[in-house]
Write an enzyme that holds these catalytic residues in place. Sequence first.
Site, PDB file in Angstrom:
ATOM      1  N   LYS A 157      24.043 -43.188  -3.279  1.00  0.00           N
ATOM      2  CA  LYS A 157      22.795 -42.821  -4.282  1.00  0.00           C
ATOM      3  C   LYS A 157      23.177 -43.492  -5.392  1.00  0.00           C
ATOM      4  CE  LYS A 157      19.831 -39.046  -5.295  1.00  0.00           C
ATOM      5  NZ  LYS A 157      18.366 -39.461  -4.621  1.00  0.00           N
TER       6      LYS A 157
HETATM    7  N1  PPE Z   1      15.918 -40.624   0.710  1.00  0.00           N
HETATM    8  C1  PPE Z   1      15.717 -41.140  -0.493  1.00  0.00           C
HETATM    9  C2  PPE Z   1      15.463 -42.641  -0.841  1.00  0.00           C
HETATM   10  C3  PPE Z   1      15.959 -40.309  -1.692  1.00  0.00           C
HETATM   11  O1  PPE Z   1      15.934 -40.738  -2.781  1.00  0.00           O
HETATM   12  C4  PPE Z   1      16.225 -38.891  -1.628  1.00  0.00           C
HETATM   13  C5  PPE Z   1      16.377 -37.982  -2.691  1.00  0.00           C
HETATM   14  C6  PPE Z   1      16.347 -38.629  -0.170  1.00  0.00           C
HETATM   15  C7  PPE Z   1      16.168 -39.450   0.945  1.00  0.00           C
HETATM   16  C8  PPE Z   1      16.548 -36.906   0.194  1.00  0.00           C
HETATM   17  O2  PPE Z   1      17.831 -36.643  -0.140  1.00  0.00           O
HETATM   18  P1  PPE Z   1      18.384 -35.162  -0.351  1.00  0.00           P
HETATM   19  O3  PPE Z   1      17.822 -34.997  -1.846  1.00  0.00           O
HETATM   20  O4  PPE Z   1      19.730 -35.108  -0.412  1.00  0.00           O
HETATM   21  O5  PPE Z   1      17.739 -34.413   0.455  1.00  0.00           O
HETATM   22  N2  PPE Z   1      15.571 -38.142  -3.828  1.00  0.00           N
HETATM   23  C9  PPE Z   1      16.156 -37.575  -5.107  1.00  0.00           C
HETATM   24  C10 PPE Z   1      15.651 -38.297  -6.245  1.00  0.00           C
HETATM   25  C11 PPE Z   1      14.081 -38.321  -6.512  1.00  0.00           C
HETATM   26  C12 PPE Z   1      13.532 -38.784  -7.867  1.00  0.00           C
HETATM   27  O6  PPE Z   1      12.439 -39.092  -7.870  1.00  0.00           O
HETATM   28  O7  PPE Z   1      14.412 -38.886  -8.854  1.00  0.00           O
HETATM   29  C13 PPE Z   1      15.718 -36.202  -5.026  1.00  0.00           C
HETATM   30  O8  PPE Z   1      15.021 -35.614  -4.217  1.00  0.00           O
HETATM   31  O9  PPE Z   1      16.079 -35.393  -5.844  1.00  0.00           O
END
Ligand code: PPE
Length: 311
Positions: A157
């Site tokens: 990430k």
């Molecule tokens: N895919 C992507 C591309 C992504 O950025 C997130 C989280 C997820 C899947 C889901 O991951 P998880 O949070 O572990 O369930 N995106 C983060 C960032 C959002 C933002 O705008 O900043 C979040 O949901 O916190």
Amino acid sequence: MRETEKIWMNGEFVDWAEAKIHVGAHGLHYGSGVFEGIRCYETDAGPAVFRLTDHLERLHRSAQILHMELPYSVEELRTASHELIAANGLSECYLRPIAFYGYGELGVHPGPNPVDVVLMTWPWGAYLGEDALEKGIRAKVSSWKRVGPNTIPHVAKATGIYLNSMLAVIEATRAGYEEAILLTDDGYVADGSGENIFVVRDEIISTPDLSASILQGITRHTVIEIAQTLGYAVHERQLIRSDLYIADELFMCGTAAEVTPVRSVDDHEIGAPGPVTKAIQDVFFEVVRGRDERFSRWLEYAEKTPAAPGS
Ligand code: PPE
């Protein structure tokens, strides 16, 4: 963004307005950082950070992939996170840990630059709007492809990756949709700009597998466990664009987006939220607010020692 009182920066609590970095910071020039998004929910037993340790472990893995050495352990960041939430007097908030190459030398090679680590917390409501949680969103398949394993490792990430997401969400919203869906280079469904994707058809739930350039979402994992507990079969498999069009139900999930139904893709009406989505969403909100014993191991309270993994 709603300002709170303190930000944790390299081991110190500093005033929100004073949490600054130099414009020569490496991370600003080259997107050389890793971050997390975590939510803390109000529960009857006080504020609980949802799967904090899992998120901080992912932060460490993301750094490892970038050859970045984090100067703070998971344990240290866990303590600092709880302290920051308490210092800001928050019961429900979003927590954003970020680590990046700081100020020292410019040039793509990060060289001897320090690794700065920051934690921010602030109240963040429904990511795609309150309405979205209830009625669902309209999504559009993006012309931008999701970064692949050999361009920028999507498992990390990393801050720089989010240019990819930014372009996609700008394109989608300019075209009148609320969110983008990115495909892999070879056309399989990957992620939303900040969410993982689930498809329901004939009561079977499918979600792209890890080879589809997805972020290995912690909410995705939570949803899979909830769905299986409710008795649904969940398949992690390759999905193609038309699987989205003919889905009975579709939803996205992520820490920020929580569980958000999708009511159309590329103007193909799906109708939302369907019964499976609704069932999962309902349990999800019970779980994060500490009202479902079956998943209480995921709630990390400041005062209590979190349950050991697997307990
Ligand atoms: N895919 C992507 C591309 C992504 O950025 C997130 C989280 C997820 C899947 C889901 O991951 P998880 O949070 O572990 O369930 N995106 C983060 C960032 C959002 C933002 O705008 O900043 C979040 O949901 O916190």
